[in-house]
Design an enzyme around this catalytic site. Structure first.
Site, PDB file in Angstrom:
ATOM      1  CB  SER A 120      -3.905  32.949   3.689  1.00  0.00           C
ATOM      2  OG  SER A 120      -3.752  31.574   3.623  1.00  0.00           O
ATOM      3  CG  HIS A 141      -4.561  32.068  -2.024  1.00  0.00           C
ATOM      4  ND1 HIS A 141      -5.672  32.739  -1.589  1.00  0.00           N
ATOM      5  CD2 HIS A 141      -4.240  31.214  -1.028  1.00  0.00           C
ATOM      6  CE1 HIS A 141      -6.005  32.317  -0.381  1.00  0.00           C
ATOM      7  NE2 HIS A 141      -5.152  31.387  -0.026  1.00  0.00           N
ATOM      8  CD  GLU A 153      -8.055  34.834  -3.801  1.00  0.00           C
ATOM      9  OE1 GLU A 153      -8.736  35.827  -3.669  1.00  0.00           O
ATOM     10  OE2 GLU A 153      -7.469  34.306  -2.850  1.00  0.00           O
ATOM     11  CG  ASN A 191      -8.298  33.641   2.938  1.00  0.00           C
ATOM     12  OD1 ASN A 191      -9.145  32.777   3.124  1.00  0.00           O
ATOM     13  ND2 ASN A 191      -7.054  33.353   2.633  1.00  0.00           N
TER      14      ASN A 191
HETATM   15  N1  CAA Z   1      -7.220  16.054   0.200  1.00  0.00           N
HETATM   16  C1  CAA Z   1      -7.566  15.590  -1.009  1.00  0.00           C
HETATM   17  N2  CAA Z   1      -8.829  15.226  -1.320  1.00  0.00           N
HETATM   18  C2  CAA Z   1      -9.746  15.290  -0.337  1.00  0.00           C
HETATM   19  C3  CAA Z   1      -9.439  15.752   0.952  1.00  0.00           C
HETATM   20  C4  CAA Z   1      -8.105  16.149   1.209  1.00  0.00           C
HETATM   21  N3  CAA Z   1      -7.724  16.625   2.391  1.00  0.00           N
HETATM   22  N4  CAA Z   1     -10.567  15.719   1.707  1.00  0.00           N
HETATM   23  C5  CAA Z   1     -11.544  15.240   0.909  1.00  0.00           C
HETATM   24  N5  CAA Z   1     -11.061  14.991  -0.319  1.00  0.00           N
HETATM   25  C6  CAA Z   1     -11.802  14.503  -1.486  1.00  0.00           C
HETATM   26  C7  CAA Z   1     -12.353  13.110  -1.280  1.00  0.00           C
HETATM   27  O1  CAA Z   1     -11.396  12.138  -1.657  1.00  0.00           O
HETATM   28  C8  CAA Z   1     -13.563  13.105  -2.196  1.00  0.00           C
HETATM   29  O2  CAA Z   1     -13.132  12.920  -3.532  1.00  0.00           O
HETATM   30  P1  CAA Z   1     -14.126  12.287  -4.664  1.00  0.00           P
HETATM   31  O3  CAA Z   1     -15.308  13.186  -4.773  1.00  0.00           O
HETATM   32  O4  CAA Z   1     -13.268  12.308  -5.873  1.00  0.00           O
HETATM   33  O5  CAA Z   1     -14.479  10.937  -4.185  1.00  0.00           O
HETATM   34  C9  CAA Z   1     -14.086  14.536  -2.094  1.00  0.00           C
HETATM   35  O6  CAA Z   1     -12.979  15.327  -1.638  1.00  0.00           O
HETATM   36  C10 CAA Z   1     -15.240  14.658  -1.127  1.00  0.00           C
HETATM   37  O7  CAA Z   1     -14.757  14.149   0.118  1.00  0.00           O
HETATM   38  P2  CAA Z   1     -15.644  13.413   1.208  1.00  0.00           P
HETATM   39  O8  CAA Z   1     -16.794  12.724   0.521  1.00  0.00           O
HETATM   40  O9  CAA Z   1     -14.760  12.579   2.065  1.00  0.00           O
HETATM   41  O10 CAA Z   1     -16.114  14.565   2.154  1.00  0.00           O
HETATM   42  P3  CAA Z   1     -17.020  15.791   1.884  1.00  0.00           P
HETATM   43  O11 CAA Z   1     -18.061  15.556   0.853  1.00  0.00           O
HETATM   44  O12 CAA Z   1     -17.426  16.186   3.249  1.00  0.00           O
HETATM   45  O13 CAA Z   1     -16.021  16.902   1.274  1.00  0.00           O
HETATM   46  C11 CAA Z   1     -14.505  18.694   1.426  1.00  0.00           C
HETATM   47  C12 CAA Z   1     -14.856  17.294   1.921  1.00  0.00           C
HETATM   48  C13 CAA Z   1     -14.174  18.652  -0.051  1.00  0.00           C
HETATM   49  C14 CAA Z   1     -13.289  19.137   2.223  1.00  0.00           C
HETATM   50  C15 CAA Z   1     -15.744  19.621   1.671  1.00  0.00           C
HETATM   51  O14 CAA Z   1     -16.182  19.506   3.003  1.00  0.00           O
HETATM   52  C16 CAA Z   1     -15.480  21.065   1.356  1.00  0.00           C
HETATM   53  O15 CAA Z   1     -15.504  21.482   0.211  1.00  0.00           O
HETATM   54  N6  CAA Z   1     -15.248  21.887   2.423  1.00  0.00           N
HETATM   55  C17 CAA Z   1     -14.998  23.311   2.280  1.00  0.00           C
HETATM   56  C18 CAA Z   1     -13.582  23.544   1.804  1.00  0.00           C
HETATM   57  C19 CAA Z   1     -13.275  25.020   1.665  1.00  0.00           C
HETATM   58  O16 CAA Z   1     -14.080  25.895   1.835  1.00  0.00           O
HETATM   59  N7  CAA Z   1     -12.013  25.274   1.345  1.00  0.00           N
HETATM   60  C20 CAA Z   1     -11.490  26.605   1.262  1.00  0.00           C
HETATM   61  C21 CAA Z   1     -10.824  26.931   2.578  1.00  0.00           C
HETATM   62  S1  CAA Z   1     -10.199  28.572   2.591  1.00  0.00           S
HETATM   63  C22 CAA Z   1      -8.736  28.456   1.800  1.00  0.00           C
HETATM   64  O17 CAA Z   1      -8.287  27.419   1.370  1.00  0.00           O
HETATM   65  C23 CAA Z   1      -7.980  29.730   1.666  1.00  0.00           C
HETATM   66  C24 CAA Z   1      -7.049  30.098   2.774  1.00  0.00           C
HETATM   67  O18 CAA Z   1      -6.056  30.761   2.487  1.00  0.00           O
HETATM   68  C25 CAA Z   1      -7.323  29.771   4.191  1.00  0.00           C
HETATM   69  P1  NAD Z   2       1.118  23.968   7.722  1.00  0.00           P
HETATM   70  O1  NAD Z   2       1.372  24.438   9.093  1.00  0.00           O
HETATM   71  O2  NAD Z   2       0.249  22.761   7.500  1.00  0.00           O
HETATM   72  O3  NAD Z   2       2.513  23.690   6.957  1.00  0.00           O
HETATM   73  C1  NAD Z   2       3.574  24.585   6.900  1.00  0.00           C
HETATM   74  C2  NAD Z   2       4.853  23.800   6.614  1.00  0.00           C
HETATM   75  O4  NAD Z   2       5.918  24.721   6.356  1.00  0.00           O
HETATM   76  C3  NAD Z   2       5.293  22.926   7.801  1.00  0.00           C
HETATM   77  O5  NAD Z   2       5.472  21.593   7.345  1.00  0.00           O
HETATM   78  C4  NAD Z   2       6.634  23.544   8.239  1.00  0.00           C
HETATM   79  O6  NAD Z   2       7.557  22.582   8.684  1.00  0.00           O
HETATM   80  C5  NAD Z   2       7.100  24.205   6.939  1.00  0.00           C
HETATM   81  N1  NAD Z   2       8.018  25.318   7.135  1.00  0.00           N
HETATM   82  C6  NAD Z   2       7.924  26.366   8.000  1.00  0.00           C
HETATM   83  N2  NAD Z   2       8.940  27.225   7.824  1.00  0.00           N
HETATM   84  C7  NAD Z   2       9.707  26.729   6.824  1.00  0.00           C
HETATM   85  C8  NAD Z   2      10.887  27.172   6.162  1.00  0.00           C
HETATM   86  N3  NAD Z   2      11.488  28.306   6.510  1.00  0.00           N
HETATM   87  N4  NAD Z   2      11.400  26.410   5.171  1.00  0.00           N
HETATM   88  C9  NAD Z   2      10.806  25.249   4.804  1.00  0.00           C
HETATM   89  N5  NAD Z   2       9.679  24.785   5.391  1.00  0.00           N
HETATM   90  C10 NAD Z   2       9.126  25.518   6.377  1.00  0.00           C
HETATM   91  O7  NAD Z   2       0.532  25.228   6.930  1.00  0.00           O
HETATM   92  P2  NAD Z   2      -0.484  25.253   5.682  1.00  0.00           P
HETATM   93  O8  NAD Z   2      -1.876  25.257   6.198  1.00  0.00           O
HETATM   94  O9  NAD Z   2      -0.049  24.243   4.680  1.00  0.00           O
HETATM   95  O10 NAD Z   2      -0.206  26.726   5.126  1.00  0.00           O
HETATM   96  C11 NAD Z   2       0.931  27.027   4.344  1.00  0.00           C
HETATM   97  C12 NAD Z   2       0.715  28.328   3.615  1.00  0.00           C
HETATM   98  O11 NAD Z   2      -0.453  28.225   2.784  1.00  0.00           O
HETATM   99  C13 NAD Z   2       0.460  29.534   4.538  1.00  0.00           C
HETATM  100  O12 NAD Z   2       1.008  30.682   3.942  1.00  0.00           O
HETATM  101  C14 NAD Z   2      -1.061  29.607   4.563  1.00  0.00           C
HETATM  102  O13 NAD Z   2      -1.536  30.890   4.873  1.00  0.00           O
HETATM  103  C15 NAD Z   2      -1.389  29.238   3.125  1.00  0.00           C
HETATM  104  N6  NAD Z   2      -2.724  28.704   2.898  1.00  0.00           N
HETATM  105  C16 NAD Z   2      -3.303  27.917   3.852  1.00  0.00           C
HETATM  106  C17 NAD Z   2      -4.555  27.395   3.601  1.00  0.00           C
HETATM  107  C18 NAD Z   2      -5.234  26.504   4.592  1.00  0.00           C
HETATM  108  O14 NAD Z   2      -6.449  26.274   4.475  1.00  0.00           O
HETATM  109  N7  NAD Z   2      -4.548  25.974   5.574  1.00  0.00           N
HETATM  110  C19 NAD Z   2      -5.220  27.664   2.383  1.00  0.00           C
HETATM  111  C20 NAD Z   2      -4.556  28.447   1.418  1.00  0.00           C
HETATM  112  C21 NAD Z   2      -3.313  28.983   1.701  1.00  0.00           C
END
Ligand code: CAA
Ligand code: NAD
Length: 283
Positions: A120, A141, A153, A191
């Site tokens: 991330s 990503h 990404e 991010n």
């Molecule tokens: N895995 C797979 N599919 C999922 C899911 C999951 N964990 N959660 C929900 N879904 C699917 C559902 O099955 C449903 O599919 P259909 O449209 O095909 O029926 C769809 O998503 C919508 O789900 P819900 O109706 O149950 O719920 P919702 O309308 O509240 O949507 C959500 C859920 C898609 C998660 C929505 O709330 C959303 O888009 N949230 C924001 C997500 C976001 O911003 N993600 C980016 C995070 S940042 C990141 O990822 C980068 C990083 O490095 C941290």
């Molecule tokens: P998570 O905590 O759900 O899962 C991480 C997994 O990695 C765990 O099951 C752990 O057992 C395993 N693990 C740790 N060290 C290991 C190793 N040395 N060898 C094999 N397995 C190992 O974490 P996550 O949310 O799935 O995030 C995973 C990666 O994806 C991170 O780099 C995170 O920044 C990135 N990411 C996270 C998100 C998010 O929304 N959570 C979105 C995009 C990218």
């Protein structure tokens, strides 16, 4: 015919399981690897559940579900991924642990295998420098939840070659995703913008604003599907804190200082949905 035959996804947490599901549904022979047996079981059960839901909603057929599951095998041994065209790393967000894994993969795999990280925030250039063939290391990503979110990404490290970039772009598209090319700077595009916004929401919470008001405000006021605190719980507060600490350290500006309340929550082990408690409580 698919672009590649075999992919390994390392890390079976929320991201790794989602990436494996999409890779298997694309038709790739998918090896899901985690060093924790229970995480592997949970990851596979989660994929099964998501696919069953898709069948119930008639988005896919029972046959599609079976084919996708049949494309997935699991292992705890890194040495099992020697014959993959692509390895996508999705383990814990920690530079030392990722670099250590890439150094192992560098030795175990032939130079044609592409080594991608789903990090991330961490520098792809730094991760690549753990490898003797850093030209084949790249950032791929995915966004959470992977089966739903359309974006990948792509991040080129300083060493990444054109062939690796072109291949990852094509594979991402074959997996049904749209790609953007980011620069190798902390947090890339999404991010870099998203995490400071979430951090700001946590500062507001610390100042006494109710979590529901912050989330409703942002959902209804800016049309986001989840409010920032809900989204923080969804991403994982441990991951979010790591990202913000890295921004603060590497971008060197106070505006990236993680909110003390976030630090406290992580110290308490309140990581969000994955531990059942974060800014909200989960079943
Ligand atoms: N895995 C797979 N599919 C999922 C899911 C999951 N964990 N959660 C929900 N879904 C699917 C559902 O099955 C449903 O599919 P259909 O449209 O095909 O029926 C769809 O998503 C919508 O789900 P819900 O109706 O149950 O719920 P919702 O309308 O509240 O949507 C959500 C859920 C898609 C998660 C929505 O709330 C959303 O888009 N949230 C924001 C997500 C976001 O911003 N993600 C980016 C995070 S940042 C990141 O990822 C980068 C990083 O490095 C941290
Ligand atoms: P998570 O905590 O759900 O899962 C991480 C997994 O990695 C765990 O099951 C752990 O057992 C395993 N693990 C740790 N060290 C290991 C190793 N040395 N060898 C094999 N397995 C190992 O974490 P996550 O949310 O799935 O995030 C995973 C990666 O994806 C991170 O780099 C995170 O920044 C990135 N990411 C996270 C998100 C998010 O929304 N959570 C979105 C995009 C990218």
């Amino acid at each position: 015919m698919t672009l590649i035959k075999k992919v390994a996804v390392i890390g079976a947490g929320q991201m790794g399981a989602g990436i494996a599901q999409v890779a298997a549904a694309t038709g790739y022979n998918t090896l899901l690897l985690d060093n924790n047996e229970d995480a592997l079981k949970r990851g596979l059960a989660g994929i099964d559940k998501q696919l069953s839901r898709a069948v119930e909603k008639e988005k896919i057929t029972e046959e599609d579900k079976k084919k996708t599951l049949a494309n997935i095998t699991t292992t705890v041994q890194v040495s099992d991924c020697t014959d993959c065209d692509l390895i996508v790393e999705a383990i814990i967000e920690n530079v030392e642990i990722k670099a250590d894994l890439f150094a192992k993969l560098d030795v175990l795999t032939p130079p044609e295998t592409i080594l991608a990280s789903n990090t991330s925030s961490i520098s792809i250039t730094k991760i690549a420098s753990a490898c003797s063939n850093p030209n084949r290391v790249i950032g791929m990503h995915f966004m959470n939840p992977v089966p739903v979110m359309k974006l990948v990404e792509i991040i080129r490290g300083l060493q990444t070659d054109d062939a690796t970039y072109e291949k990852i772009k094509a594979i991402s598209e074959e997996m049904g995703k749209t790609t953007v090319l980011a620069i190798d700077s902390p947090g890339f595009i999404v991010n870099r913008v998203l995490c400071p916004m979430i951090n700001e929401a946590i500062f507001l919470l610390q100042q006494g604003v109710a979590p529901e008001d912050i989330d409703t405000g942002m959902k209804l006021g800016t049309n986001q599907p989840m409010g920032p605190l809900e989204l923080a719980d969804f991403v994982g507060l441990d991951t979010l804190l790591y990202i913000l600490q890295l921004f603060h350290r590497e971008l060197g500006e106070d505006k990236y200082r993680p909110c003390p309340l976030l630090i406290k929550y992580v110290e308490a082990g309140w990581y969000g949905r994955k531990t059942g408690k974060g800014f909200y409580t989960y079943e």
